[in-house]
Structures are given as structure tokens and as C-alpha cells.
Scaffold this motif. Structure first.
Motif, PDB file in Angstrom:
ATOM      1  N   ALA A 102      -1.455   1.249  -7.229  1.00  0.00           N
ATOM      2  CA  ALA A 102      -2.356   1.123  -6.083  1.00  0.00           C
ATOM      3  C   ALA A 102      -3.171  -0.169  -6.177  1.00  0.00           C
ATOM      4  CB  ALA A 102      -3.268   2.338  -5.995  1.00  0.00           C
ATOM      5  N   ILE A 103      -3.673  -0.483  -7.387  1.00  0.00           N
ATOM      6  CA  ILE A 103      -4.441  -1.714  -7.550  1.00  0.00           C
ATOM      7  C   ILE A 103      -3.561  -2.933  -7.315  1.00  0.00           C
ATOM      8  CG2 ILE A 103      -5.525  -3.184  -9.303  1.00  0.00           C
ATOM      9  CD1 ILE A 103      -7.412  -1.220  -8.074  1.00  0.00           C
ATOM     10  N   LEU A 148      -2.436  -6.765  -0.850  1.00  0.00           N
ATOM     11  CA  LEU A 148      -3.151  -6.686   0.426  1.00  0.00           C
ATOM     12  C   LEU A 148      -4.061  -7.901   0.619  1.00  0.00           C
ATOM     13  CD1 LEU A 148      -3.698  -4.955   2.954  1.00  0.00           C
ATOM     14  CD2 LEU A 148      -5.594  -3.895   1.695  1.00  0.00           C
ATOM     15  N   SER A 149      -4.536  -8.501  -0.477  1.00  0.00           N
ATOM     16  CA  SER A 149      -5.349  -9.706  -0.336  1.00  0.00           C
ATOM     17  C   SER A 149      -4.544 -10.829   0.302  1.00  0.00           C
ATOM     18  CB  SER A 149      -5.902 -10.142  -1.703  1.00  0.00           C
ATOM     19  OG  SER A 149      -4.882 -10.671  -2.543  1.00  0.00           O
ATOM     20  N   LEU A 175     -11.932  -4.765  -6.080  1.00  0.00           N
ATOM     21  CA  LEU A 175     -11.618  -5.047  -4.680  1.00  0.00           C
ATOM     22  C   LEU A 175     -12.494  -6.173  -4.118  1.00  0.00           C
ATOM     23  CD1 LEU A 175     -10.970  -1.510  -3.124  1.00  0.00           C
ATOM     24  CD2 LEU A 175      -9.366  -3.128  -4.138  1.00  0.00           C
ATOM     25  N   THR A 220      -8.901 -13.895  -0.883  1.00  0.00           N
ATOM     26  CA  THR A 220      -8.112 -13.976   0.357  1.00  0.00           C
ATOM     27  C   THR A 220      -8.074 -15.375   0.980  1.00  0.00           C
ATOM     28  OG1 THR A 220      -9.984 -13.221   1.734  1.00  0.00           O
ATOM     29  CG2 THR A 220      -8.467 -11.541   0.880  1.00  0.00           C
ATOM     30  N   PHE A 262      -3.337  -3.374  -3.693  1.00  0.00           N
ATOM     31  CA  PHE A 262      -4.512  -4.032  -3.119  1.00  0.00           C
ATOM     32  C   PHE A 262      -4.502  -5.536  -3.420  1.00  0.00           C
ATOM     33  CE2 PHE A 262      -6.515   0.262  -2.953  1.00  0.00           C
ATOM     34  CZ  PHE A 262      -6.877   0.228  -1.615  1.00  0.00           C
ATOM     35  N   TRP A 263      -3.972  -5.922  -4.572  1.00  0.00           N
ATOM     36  CA  TRP A 263      -3.807  -7.348  -4.860  1.00  0.00           C
ATOM     37  C   TRP A 263      -2.893  -7.979  -3.812  1.00  0.00           C
ATOM     38  CZ3 TRP A 263      -5.658 -11.439  -7.115  1.00  0.00           C
ATOM     39  CH2 TRP A 263      -4.848 -12.537  -7.387  1.00  0.00           C
ATOM     40  N   ILE A 269     -11.492   0.197   5.016  1.00  0.00           N
ATOM     41  CA  ILE A 269     -11.671   0.050   3.568  1.00  0.00           C
ATOM     42  C   ILE A 269     -13.058  -0.505   3.249  1.00  0.00           C
ATOM     43  CG2 ILE A 269     -10.869  -1.184   1.520  1.00  0.00           C
ATOM     44  CD1 ILE A 269      -8.041  -1.078   2.674  1.00  0.00           C
ATOM     45  N   LEU A 289       0.834  -1.206   0.000  1.00  0.00           N
ATOM     46  CA  LEU A 289       0.000   0.000   0.000  1.00  0.00           C
ATOM     47  C   LEU A 289       0.867   1.254   0.000  1.00  0.00           C
ATOM     48  CD1 LEU A 289      -2.806  -0.972   2.541  1.00  0.00           C
ATOM     49  CD2 LEU A 289      -3.011  -0.764   0.053  1.00  0.00           C
TER      50      LEU A 289
END
Length: 481
Positions: free
Chosen positions: A403-404, A410-411, A264, A271, A407-408, A231, A26
């Protein structure tokens, strides 16, 4: 401390580290998209990564130095993750985007080429040469790779960071949340829940530092849940009120925000796959400790099978399996592959669960028994992870590429969060007693394995249902040729 407690503690440290590695994307994504650009973010954080390896190599007997090294590696490795894959995608445009999938597969293949030799050799170097060699060699190789990356800087397509814009993602989100009290209330609820988890994290930090008591939930777990809550609630509020921003913002910007939110949801449904996949380096290694194997073979070396299979399966899929499926009239789209990959991970855990039942009953098993679940899990990885990299890039608006990709990543963090939460639950005496007295006749470890298998199977069904209604977009940049 009993062996079971040591195993649980080691598992928690590992998954907390992985959680950090996939949280810092992130930061890296924000730096790349808004401040430094992808190239400079990769270059600077790669040097941080090298410094982390130096700490691990030099601080074998110093706990503070060891954890500082883990933090620097999490920061460096995590920070560059979204930027490297997005930087790869930046080298393509509408004129040659058909080559992007091939290159993303090759990129993933090369990662696993290095992982294969690292997983095979590092346990032996640690055992026979010590930590300074086992951690020093990867750090030196990373430094060499960073220098090579710098030497090629004139050859790259370097997309500059997006300048401030009145229709930026965050400005559209803010407008949506403020456009009606419904969205604002959801965002405030998310902020309050997040604040509660942040406070709980500080409470746990104080308990650990001042009283040495067991944490109530865990610092990393609490703060990660805070991020998920913030989020999730803000995203729901934005989705609900997004159309109210039309007129105040360009339709293209509004549609871009909705596209990101839809992505998202898919990432969240992935996840559970990461919950299962990353436990091959913890739960599966602990299981391998109880299996028969040659005296010279370290249980953690079994993980080398994963990258080896990746290197075999990527060309097999592209040259044999996918053409065969198309010949039969079935198109293996990205979303179909990802849903099937999650289901395969569930199947692999059913297999290891059955093997754990056999071990619990005292039946000896060879470590080669793990080849089948590794094969199933790795095919799932190729269909989810390698596919997901290119899919995430193609669906992200130009100003949100890194950013995307963050987030990938972040999963993966959220996936490891589920592991930590389940691991904390089974340390609770009440939970353990309930499992033992349930009458199903299985131990705690076996119960965890079947629980995660069911978790992933449900996620695969939900992913398939959502993906069936997902409309693909194409956000590769326009050709400059």
C-alpha cells in the motif's frame, strides 16, 4: 486542428495515460496486501499488461481498441508497480537489510537498461515497421519475462497477505475519525469535495460523449482531484484525533498509522518533481522538434539519454560520490538526497526555459543542447526515485508494504495531475492573454517552463524543512535465520 493544438492534445493524452499508470498501484497494493499476496498479484496483472500490448499491436487503426490497450497497460503496469518493489524488499530481513539498498539500486538500474533500448529502438520500429511490431515486441518480451518469473516461484520469500485484524490501518483510521466531531467534520468535508469532483468528471464525460464539447476540467483530472481531496482531508482528521484511539487500539498500531501519515506528507512534497520529470517525454520532445538534428534522428530518441545516464550515475554515486561525501564528513542520507534531487529538477527546467527563449527568438539550437538538462534531471531522478523506493519500503509497517509503495506511485499520478491542470489553464484564452500582456516578454511555453522550475524549487525547500524534523523508523521484517 493547428499544430499547437495537436501538440497540446498529444501532451494531454500522454499525461492522462501516465496518471492512470500511477493511479492503479492503489488497486495493486490493496490486492497484494489484503487478498492475493504480492506474487500472485504480479503474475496475474503481468498477463493483463501483455494483453494491453496485444491490443495496441492489433488495433493501430481502431481508436477504441487503441484506448482499450492503453487502459490494460495502465492497469497491468500500474497494478504491479508497488508489488514488484515491495516483493524485492520482502527478500530481505534484519540480518541482510544492508544489501537492500544495493539491490534496489540494481533493480532500478535494470529497469533503465530496458528503458534505454526501448526508447532508442521503438521510435525507429514504429516509423519503419509499423505499430504492430513496435508494440508487439515489448508485449512478447513481457510475456517471456512473466514466464521466467513464474518458473522461479519456488525460490522466493513469499510473505502472505495480512489477515483481518482489529488493529488494522483502516480500523485505526476509522476509530480516529469517529472519536471526536473535529475529525469527522474534516472527513465529511473531504467526502463532499471529492463527490463534487466525481460529479464534475461525469459531467465532462457526458460532454465528451454526447456533445463533443471541450471538458470543463477533464474526467481524469476531476476524479484524481477527488481522490486527493478524500485522502487529504481524511488524513488531516486522522492525524488530529489519532491519540484518542490509544487504549482502543494497540500503541504499535497507532504509531504505525502516524508513521504512514508522515510518509504521505513526504510523498506529497515529491509530486512537483514528477511534474517536471515526466514532461521530458512530452514538453521536452516538443521542444526537440524545433531543434536542429540529423535527418535520421527522431526527437523522442533523445529520451534514451535518461536511462543511459541512470545506468552510469547509480554506480558513480555508490562507488565515488557517496564515499567522497562521507570522507568529507557529510552523510548523504535518503532524505537529503531526495531534497537535493527535487532542487536539481528545478535547475534543469531553468536551463530548458532559457533554451526555449532562444528558440522563440529564432536562434537555432542543436538537439545536443538538451544533454545538460537531461543530465541534471537524471541525477535528480536517481536521488529521488531510486532512493525513494528503498526509503518507502523501509518506513512502511509490515501490513502496509504494498500500500505504501502504491502511495509512492500515486505521487507520480498527482505530479502528472499538476501538468494536466497547468496545460488546461494555458489553453484558456484569458490566461494566454494575461501572459502575453504581462510585459515579461516571454511566450506561453517558456512561461510554463519557468513556472514549473519555481514550483519544484519551492517544493524542495518545503521538503527540506519537513525532512529535518522527520524521525526515521526501521520496518524491515525480523530475521528468520
Amino acid at each position: 486542428m493547428s499544430q499547437a493544438e495537436r501538440d497540446s492534445s498529444a501532451k494531454e493524452v500522454f499525461h492522462t495515460f501516465v496518471l492512470g499508470v500511477y493511479f492503479f498501484p492503489l488497486l495493486g497494493g490493496w490486492l497484494a496486501d489484503r487478498l492475493l499476496g504480492k506474487y500472485r498479484t504480479i503474475l496475474y496483472l503481468s498477463l493483463v499488461y501483455c494483453a494491453g500490448h496485444a491490443c495496441l499491436a492489433l488495433c493501430e487503426n481502431y481508436k477504441a481498441g487503441f484506448f482499450a490497450g492503453l487502459f490494460l497497460i495502465a492497469l497491468g503496469s500500474g497494478g504491479i508497480k508497488p508489488c514488484v518493489s515491495a516483493f524485492v524488499g520482502d527478500q530481505f530481513d534484519q540480518s541482510n537489510k544492508s544489501l537492500a539498498k544495493v539491490v534496489f539500486d540494481a533493480f532500478y538500474w535494470i529497469i533503465n537498461f530496458g528503458s534505454f533500448f526501448a526508447t532508442l529502438l521503438m521510435p525507429l520500429l514504429l516509423k519503419h515497421c509499423g505499430a504492430w511490431v513496435a508494440f508487439g515486441i515489448p508485449g512478447l518480451l513481457m510475456l517471456i519475462a512473466t514466464i521466467i518469473f513464474w518458473l522461479g516461484h519456488r525460490q522466493y520469500v513469499r510473505v502472505p497477505p495480512a489477515p483481518p485484524h482489529p488493529d488494522s490501518f483502516m480500523r485505526v483510521v476509522t476509530s480516529a475519525l469517529l472519536s471526536h466531531w473535529h475529525g469527522l467534520v474534516l472527513a465529511c468535508i473531504g467526502a463532499l469535495v471529492a463527490l463534487a469532483f466525481v460529479v464534475l468528471g461525469f459531467v465532462d464525460l457526458g460532454r465528451m460523449l454526447l456533445t463533443q464539447d471541450e471538458p470543463l476540467l477533464g474526467v481524469a483530472q476531476s476524479w484524481c482531484l477527488a481522490l486527493v481531496a478524500a485522502i487529504g482531508f481524511a488524513g488531516a482528521g486522522t492525524w488530529w484525533q489519532l491519540d484518542r484511539t490509544r487504549g482502543a487500539h494497540a500503541d504499535e498500531a497507532v504509531d504505525g498509522v502516524r508513521s504512514v501519515l508522515r510518509i504521505l506528507v513526504l510523498f506529497f512534497l515529491v509530486t512537483p518533481f514528477w511534474s517536471l520529470f515526466d514532461q521530458k517525454a512530452s514538453t521536452w520532445v516538443l521542444q526537440a522538434n524545433g531543434m536542429t538534428k540529423p535527418s535520421w534522428f527522431e526527437p523522442s530518441q533523445m529520451q534514451a539519454l535518461n536511462p543511459l545516464l541512470v545506468m552510469l550515475l547509480i554506480p558513480f554515486n555508490n562507488l565515488v560520490l557517496y564515499p567522497a561525501l562521507r570522507w568529507l564528513g557529510f552523510e548523504p542520507t535518503a532524505l537529503r538526497r531526495m531534497g537535493a534531487g527535487i532542487a536539481l529538477s528545478s535547475l534543469s527546467w531553468i536551463v530548458v526555459g532559457v533554451m526555449q527563449l532562444m528558440l522563440d527568438d529564432g536562434q537555432p539550437l542543436s538537439i545536443t543542447s538538451q544533454i545538460l538538462p537531461y543530465a541534471l534531471l537524471t541525477m535528480g531522478e536517481v536521488w529521488v526515485s531510486a532512493t525513494g523506493l528503498e526509503f518507502a519500503y523501509s518506513q512502511a509497517p509490515a501490513a502496509m508494504k504494498s500500500a505504501i509503495m502504491a502511495f509512492w506511485s500515486l505521487s507520480v499520478t498527482v505530479g502528472n495531475l499538476w501538468v494536466l491542470l497547468v496545460n488546461a489553464a494555458v489553453r484558456n484564452e484569458g490566461v494566454v492573454h494575461a501572459i502575453e500582456q504581462s510585459g515579461i516578454g516571454i511566450g506561453v511555453v517558456s512561461f510554463q517552463m519557468f513556472f514549473f522550475a519555481a514550483f519544484a524549487f519551492i517544493a524542495a525547500l518545503a521538503f527540506g524543512l519537513y525532512a529535518a524534523r522527520y524521525t526515521l523508523v526501521d520496518h524491515y521484517r525480523s530475521s528468520t535465520r
